[in-house]
Design a protein around this motif. Structure first.
Motif, PDB file in Angstrom:
ATOM      1  N   ALA A 123       0.832  -1.215   0.000  1.00  0.00           N
ATOM      2  CA  ALA A 123       0.000   0.000   0.000  1.00  0.00           C
ATOM      3  C   ALA A 123       0.864   1.262   0.000  1.00  0.00           C
ATOM      4  CB  ALA A 123      -0.906   0.000   1.224  1.00  0.00           C
ATOM      5  N   ASP A 134      -8.002   3.862   2.977  1.00  0.00           N
ATOM      6  CA  ASP A 134      -7.348   2.571   3.204  1.00  0.00           C
ATOM      7  C   ASP A 134      -8.208   1.417   2.701  1.00  0.00           C
ATOM      8  OD1 ASP A 134      -5.038   3.618   4.250  1.00  0.00           O
ATOM      9  OD2 ASP A 134      -5.673   3.456   6.349  1.00  0.00           O
ATOM     10  N   GLU A 135      -9.529   1.543   2.834  1.00  0.00           N
ATOM     11  CA  GLU A 135     -10.426   0.517   2.298  1.00  0.00           C
ATOM     12  C   GLU A 135     -10.269   0.420   0.782  1.00  0.00           C
ATOM     13  OE1 GLU A 135     -14.425   1.428   3.475  1.00  0.00           O
ATOM     14  OE2 GLU A 135     -13.936   1.407   5.612  1.00  0.00           O
ATOM     15  N   GLU A 142      -6.930  -1.302  -0.055  1.00  0.00           N
ATOM     16  CA  GLU A 142      -7.013  -2.759   0.118  1.00  0.00           C
ATOM     17  C   GLU A 142      -7.744  -3.411  -1.058  1.00  0.00           C
ATOM     18  OE1 GLU A 142      -5.486  -4.636   2.409  1.00  0.00           O
ATOM     19  OE2 GLU A 142      -4.608  -2.754   3.151  1.00  0.00           O
ATOM     20  N   LEU A 177      -5.193  -3.375  -4.105  1.00  0.00           N
ATOM     21  CA  LEU A 177      -3.809  -3.783  -3.857  1.00  0.00           C
ATOM     22  C   LEU A 177      -3.314  -4.696  -4.969  1.00  0.00           C
ATOM     23  CD1 LEU A 177      -1.936  -2.976  -1.611  1.00  0.00           C
ATOM     24  CD2 LEU A 177      -2.437  -5.112  -0.461  1.00  0.00           C
TER      25      LEU A 177
END
Length: 184
Positions: free
Chosen positions: A59, A85-86, A89, A92
């Motif tokens: 990330a 951040d969601e 993810e 990624l």
């Protein structure tokens, strides 16, 4: 493909997509800033994103510590970072910068719905306060030249504003006529 090749390809794509966009700023080949919203918008914020060496497999580092974000409360910043951040993810392993920027632009209102501008106040003690008074120094006024003075200056200079070569030389011929020492 290696991580560096992926980064180079994504960097090239970002440069071509956001060329001339005032919201996007490339700090270095692995560090970027992207402003969500207009400068005047109270709900605008600035994303600082840095790629680690193994990006996009790992990330990117996302920060809201830019000075532009000083008026945003810590709770709102934390909520924005958690939502981003969601998205990280979910993406990624792929080039995700464009996706993150566009997602943040589309969801700006939702991200900033609980935003209350932080007011930074400065306390002054009585001896630090300055009160405008008549004794305060006035700005010195620059002396204005008359038209005649300007004309004389202009006539002495060439078209570049420089004095002609030898303007302050002593006339050698006049010296030879007057003689410097006793002529015998």
């Amino acid at each position: 493909m290696t991580a560096n090749e992926d980064q180079e390809m994504e960097l090239e794509a970002l440069r071509s997509i956001y060329e001339g966009d005032e919201c996007f700023k490339e700090i270095s080949p692995v560090s970027f800033q992207f402003r969500i919203g207009d400068h005047e918008d109270t709900k605008a914020f600035m994303l600082d994103i840095t790629w680690p060496e193994t990006y996009p497999e790992t990330a990117p580092q996302i920060s809201l510590d830019a000075f532009f974000n000083n008026r945003i409360s810590a709770e709102t910043k934390q909520m924005i970072l958690s939502k981003l951040d969601e998205q990280v993810e979910a993406n990624l392993g792929t080039a995700m910068m464009f996706t993150l920027f566009e997602w943040a632009k589309e969801n700006q209102e939702a991200l900033m719905e609980n935003h209350k501008p932080v007011v930074i106040s400065v306390m002054l003690t009585s001896n630090e306060m300055t009160v405008p008074s008549s004794t305060a120094k006035k700005k010195e006024k620059k002396e204005q030249l008359t038209k005649a003075q300007k004309r004389r200056i202009f006539n002495r200079t060439d078209n570049k504003g420089e004095l002609p070569r030898g303007w302050n030389w002593v006339d050698v011929i006049k010296l030879s006529k007057t003689g410097g020492k006793d002529d015998e």
